[in-house]
Scaffold this active site. Structure first.
Site, PDB file in Angstrom:
ATOM      1  N   SER A  97       0.853  -1.187   0.000  1.00  0.00           N
ATOM      2  CA  SER A  97       0.000   0.000   0.000  1.00  0.00           C
ATOM      3  C   SER A  97       0.884   1.231   0.000  1.00  0.00           C
ATOM      4  CB  SER A  97      -0.877   0.000   1.267  1.00  0.00           C
ATOM      5  OG  SER A  97      -1.526   1.232   1.468  1.00  0.00           O
ATOM      6  N   TYR A 136      -2.577  -1.126  10.337  1.00  0.00           N
ATOM      7  CA  TYR A 136      -2.544  -1.402   8.899  1.00  0.00           C
ATOM      8  C   TYR A 136      -1.201  -0.975   8.305  1.00  0.00           C
ATOM      9  CZ  TYR A 136      -3.978  -1.178   3.969  1.00  0.00           C
ATOM     10  OH  TYR A 136      -4.071  -1.344   2.608  1.00  0.00           O
TER      11      TYR A 136
END
Length: 286
Positions: free
Chosen positions: A157, A170
């Site tokens: 990401s 995350y």
């Protein structure tokens, strides 16, 4: 056509969104697909519907419509025995695995990271990081034994490059998979297995994209630093040039599939150990 002709690709998180898009794109270029998904809720705090077994079958139908074969397997990547069973099903059907897309992942959004509950933290880390670990250790032995080389591409990401907030769990998981990528890229190079990560910005897809926006947007809009971290630089490239400039909010899932395809095909045969950002300028902005 044919950039991955007659290869077999193993894809986790293939029941919807990016994983389904990857499956179809690889099939269009000649690959057979092992499509894997948990098809069940991972944690009630995840703010979007998880795919069902029927959704996974839709992925299979789309692959077959593109003219290739597809085997599906319901497997939660947090559990190695389930991943191994999915790998075994793929090997039984196709005899080998040439490319692995470790794509399965989840996210939750919070006002303050230090208030994230332990069970939520564990769900994120176990899915996004341990799940990638399980996917690699279950697929690599047969790839080495086949002696054909191969590729492993991990979905990280923009949050695997920057310290985005307020979802530190995350961010930690997506930084963690970069460490796995770098180590395995070195260790597997003698076996001609290339390992890379792809780093998307927000993606307009079910699940973490469109599905997560309802939960995420109020939190991001209340925190200017968080909103700045999520903001991209490129405009929507599907609009006509010359209009008023506005950063694109999220990019189509197909854009990530194109990157996955390139990294898995022979055009990238000397590319390994790379963090490839497909992020509309998100991680390069000042």
């Amino acid at each position: 056509m044919g950039r991955v002709a007659d290869k077999v690709v193993f894809i986790t998180g293939a029941g919807q969104g990016q994983g389904r898009s990857h499956a179809v794109r690889f099939a269009e270029e000649g690959a057979d697909v092992v499509a894997v998904d948990a098809c069940a809720e991972i944690h009630p705090r995840v703010g979007y519907p998880y795919p069902s077994p029927e959704d996974l079958e839709v992925t299979k139908e789309l692959v077959e419509k593109a003219g290739r074969r597809c085997v599906t397997a319901v497997a939660d990547v947090r559990h190695r025995d389930q991943v191994q069973a999915a790998v075994d099903a793929g090997l039984e059907a196709f005899g080998r695995i040439d490319a692995v897309l470790a794509n399965a992942g989840i996210i939750t959004f919070h006002e303050r990271s230090w208030e994230i509950e332990d069970d939520v933290y564990d769900a994120i880390i176990d899915t996004n990081l341990k799940g990638v670990w399980n996917t690699i250790v279950c697929t690599v032995p047969s790839m080495i034994e086949a002696g054909r080389g191969g590729t492993i591409t991990i979905t990280s990401s923009a949050a695997g490059i920057r310290g985005q907030l307020p979802y530190a769990h995350y961010v930690a998981s997506k930084h963690g998979v970069v460490g796995l990528m770098k180590a395995f890229a070195n260790e597997l190079a003698p076996h001609r297995i290339r390992v890379n990560t792809v780093h998307p910005t927000g993606v307009a897809s079910p699940g973490m994209g469109i599905g997560g926006a309802e939960t995420a947007m109020p939190i991001l809009m209340a925190n200017p630093t968080a909103m700045l971290g999520a903001t991209n630089l490129l405009p929507d490239l599907d609009t006509e040039p010359g209009g008023d400039y506005a950063p694109v909010g999220a990019i189509p899932e197909l854009e990530i599939s194109h990157a996955m395809l390139w990294l898995a095909c022979d055009e990238a045969r000397y590319v390994t150990g790379v963090q490839l950002a497909v992020d509309a300028g998100n991680t390069n902005k000042p």
